[in-house]
Design a protein around this motif. Structure first.
Motif: not given
Length: 159
Positions: A115-125
């Motif tokens: 989440t430091l790099l990408v949106t929370a929606a993409q974090a798990e992926h």
């Protein structure tokens, strides 16, 4: 004093030689991939030469997908140092830390780092891809080190 927004993510936070060899290789691989089509060809070649044939293409696709997902969903463009630079930039350090934590099996922590790099929606992926990429990068680095050690044992030095 206001921080220079253009350098955000590029501040040096370390040097490659202080990282685990596979993490330094990961950062250099990221730099090569993002640098040019020639760099991408070098990365593809390294995967093909060091991983088993059936596995190399899958691992390369995972690396491509990780980098493209991070680039597409990043909060801002990621800053990288030059391919030959010995420094580790802040964004590069976060990327390497993400891959390390994911590869160590702590996907929840890796998703949080993502989440430091990408949106929370993409974090798990991103965390799942990072785990796969980290394991492949470790394997590549071990294989290269073993090849270099075998080669250096067979070299006769005259002076």
């Amino acid at each position: 004093m206001t921080p220079n927004v253009q350098n955000r993510g590029g501040a040096s936070v370390g040097v490659l030689m202080h990282l685990e060899p596979w993490e330094a290789d990961l950062i250099v691989t990221l730099r090569l991939w993002c640098d040019s089509p020639e760099g991408q060809a070098k990365v593809w070649n390294e995967f093909a030469m060091t991983l088993p044939k059936g596995k190399a293409a899958d691992e390369m696709r995972a690396f491509e997908q990780l980098v493209s997902t991070v680039a597409a969903y990043a909060h801002r463009p990621l800053v990288r140092h030059g391919v030959g630079c010995a420094c580790v930039g802040a964004d590069e350090g976060v990327f390497a830390h993400l891959v390390r934590v994911a590869c160590d099996g702590d996907l929840g922590e890796a998703a949080q780092v993502a989440t430091l790099l990408v949106t929370a929606a993409q974090a798990e992926h991103v965390a799942i891809l990072a785990a796969q990429v980290g394991c492949a990068r470790k394997s590549i680095t071990r294989t290269r080190a073993a090849e270099q050690a075998a080669y250096s044992d067979n070299v006769i030095r005259l002076h």
